[in-house]
Design an enzyme around this catalytic site. Structure first.
Site, short mmCIF file in Angstrom:
data_model
loop_
_atom_site.label_atom_id
_atom_site.label_comp_id
_atom_site.label_asym_id
_atom_site.label_seq_id
_atom_site.Cartn_x
_atom_site.Cartn_y
_atom_site.Cartn_z
N ARG A 98 0.84 -1.21 0.00
CA ARG A 98 0.00 0.00 0.00
C ARG A 98 0.87 1.25 0.00
O ARG A 98 0.58 2.23 -0.69
CB ARG A 98 -0.93 -0.03 1.22
CG ARG A 98 -1.92 1.13 1.22
CD ARG A 98 -2.95 1.00 2.31
NE ARG A 98 -2.36 1.12 3.64
CZ ARG A 98 -3.03 0.91 4.77
NH1 ARG A 98 -4.31 0.55 4.73
NH2 ARG A 98 -2.44 1.05 5.94
N ARG A 118 8.22 27.53 -1.68
CA ARG A 118 6.80 27.24 -1.86
C ARG A 118 6.28 27.60 -3.25
O ARG A 118 6.36 28.76 -3.68
CB ARG A 118 5.97 27.99 -0.81
CG ARG A 118 4.49 27.60 -0.84
CD ARG A 118 3.70 28.32 0.24
NE ARG A 118 2.31 27.89 0.24
CZ ARG A 118 1.39 28.34 -0.60
NH1 ARG A 118 1.70 29.26 -1.50
NH2 ARG A 118 0.14 27.88 -0.54
N HIS A 148 3.03 25.67 -5.84
CA HIS A 148 2.14 24.50 -5.92
C HIS A 148 2.74 23.42 -6.82
O HIS A 148 2.80 22.25 -6.44
CB HIS A 148 0.75 24.90 -6.44
CG HIS A 148 -0.08 25.61 -5.42
ND1 HIS A 148 0.30 26.80 -4.84
CD2 HIS A 148 -1.27 25.29 -4.86
CE1 HIS A 148 -0.62 27.17 -3.97
NE2 HIS A 148 -1.58 26.27 -3.96
N LYS A 173 -3.03 6.79 0.99
CA LYS A 173 -2.86 7.13 2.41
C LYS A 173 -2.05 8.42 2.52
O LYS A 173 -0.88 8.43 2.91
CB LYS A 173 -2.18 5.97 3.16
CG LYS A 173 -2.48 5.97 4.66
CD LYS A 173 -2.22 4.61 5.26
CE LYS A 173 -2.22 4.60 6.78
NZ LYS A 173 -3.48 4.94 7.41
N GLU A 213 -16.48 4.95 5.61
CA GLU A 213 -15.59 4.36 6.63
C GLU A 213 -15.49 5.32 7.80
O GLU A 213 -16.11 6.38 7.82
CB GLU A 213 -14.21 4.07 6.03
CG GLU A 213 -13.50 5.30 5.51
CD GLU A 213 -12.14 4.99 4.88
OE1 GLU A 213 -11.54 3.95 5.19
OE2 GLU A 213 -11.67 5.82 4.08
N1 PDD Z 1 -5.52 4.81 10.05
N2 PDD Z 1 -9.49 4.12 6.95
C1 PDD Z 1 -8.83 5.25 7.31
C2 PDD Z 1 -9.31 6.55 6.80
C3 PDD Z 1 -7.67 5.15 8.13
O1 PDD Z 1 -7.00 6.25 8.46
C4 PDD Z 1 -7.25 3.88 8.59
C5 PDD Z 1 -6.03 3.68 9.44
C6 PDD Z 1 -7.99 2.73 8.20
C7 PDD Z 1 -7.58 1.33 8.61
O2 PDD Z 1 -6.46 0.91 7.89
P1 PDD Z 1 -5.46 -0.17 8.48
O3 PDD Z 1 -6.29 -1.33 8.89
O4 PDD Z 1 -4.58 -0.49 7.33
O5 PDD Z 1 -4.76 0.45 9.66
C8 PDD Z 1 -9.09 2.90 7.37
C9 PDD Z 1 -4.25 4.76 10.72
C10 PDD Z 1 -4.15 3.75 11.79
C11 PDD Z 1 -3.88 6.18 11.15
O6 PDD Z 1 -4.22 7.09 10.40
O7 PDD Z 1 -3.24 6.36 12.18
#
Ligand code: PDD
Length: 286
Positions: A54, A101, A103, A149, A182
């Protein structure tokens, strides 16, 4: 005995209070970067390969170039050895780097900023698992690439803060179309009519590692996790609502927006899944 905090920044191990990044860092200026959170027992990291895949995908999707993945992986292993934690948590952050800075960025002129931080994860609170947690719903105001992420967590932190000031544990995002996506920092599933449902993977949710493993472990319990959309009313009427994340594994939700879910206690599926998950985590199954 609790481990020590270990921090590595751009090539060097540094004392936690002495790590410095440039004010020109694009992570600081724009949230232009990505992160990962990986748990483990001692030196053994849980589901490392899945987190790694990921992470690499997040880096690629944001066109961050010049990341030395082999060096980062070797450093994580070394940092975990140095930290000697009982319950380990690794925080890894990569930004596009530092530049005056603007963009747009110069694709050739940047060196990514890499931070690795390893520390002791607090022991899980047994009361929380036993009693479950209260949640509230909030509008999902995030961008269209929640599968990355990224460090851009403003809607998430605002939502989590709203939950906390309301005495709730987690905020659950509901899209403008009424679809539940979520939690602000967790994946979500419901149990409805004996089936486990969770929002399909895609741009509207993070592909959670805990959720992915729950799909595998649910099968051990004779359950199939179906990727399917559902709305807030369906969630409120569900037999169970379950949160999943690296930081706390699996938790049953007992109320949402003040309405009781199921029996008002963590349900059978949440309990069994959490128990199976703990076994996998401590037994190093993934
Ligand atoms: N967060 N969805 C979101 C928006 C998240 O930020 C997270 C995890 C998850 C769960 O993902 P995983 O099972 O891979 O940890 C789902 C982490 C823990 C954080 O931001 O600290």
């Amino acid at each position: 005995m609790a481990g020590t905090e270990v921090l590595w920044l751009n090539g060097d191990f540094v004392a936690p209070g002495e790590a410095m990044v440039s004010v020109d860092d694009r992570g600081f200026l724009f949230g232009d970067g990505i992160y990962e959170v990986i748990g483990g027992v001692g030196e053994r990291l849980f589901a490392f390969d899945r987190h790694w895949r990921r992470l690499r995908r997040s880096v690629e999707q944001l066109d961050i170039v010049g990341v030395d993945f082999d060096q980062i992986e070797a450093t994580i292993r070394e940092a975990v050895r140095r930290a000697q934690c009982e319950l380990t948590v690794v925080y890894l952050q990569i930004t596009r780097g530092a530049a005056p800075r603007s963009h747009a960025w110069d694709p050739t002129g940047l060196t990514p900023t890499v931070l690795i931080r390893v520390r002791e994860e607090p022991q899980p609170d047994p009361a929380q698992a036993e009693q479950g947690v209260a949640c509230l719903t909030v509008p999902d105001l995030r961008w269209g690439r929640c599968d990355i992420k990224s460090l851009n967590l403003l809607p998430n932190v605002m939502a989590k803060q709203q939950a906390r000031t309301s005495g709730c544990y987690e905020a659950i995002f509901v899209g403008a179309d009424g679809i539940v996506t979520e939690g602000s920092s967790s994946s979500l599933a419901i149990v409805s009519g004996g089936e486990l449902w969770s929002h399909p993977n895609g741009p509207r949710i993070l592909p959670g590692v805990t959720r992915e493993l729950s799909t595998i472990l649910a099968a051990d319990l004779g359950l199939t996790l179906h990727e399917r959309q559902f709305d807030r009313a369906t969630m409120l009427a569900a037999d169970e609502v379950i949160l999943m994340a690296t930081s706390f594994d699996i938790l049953g939700v007992t109320s949402i927006d003040g309405q009781t879910i199921g029996t008002g206690r963590p349900g059978d599926v949440a309990r069994r899944l959490a128990e199976r998950f703990r076994r996998a985590f401590y037994g190093g199954e993934f």
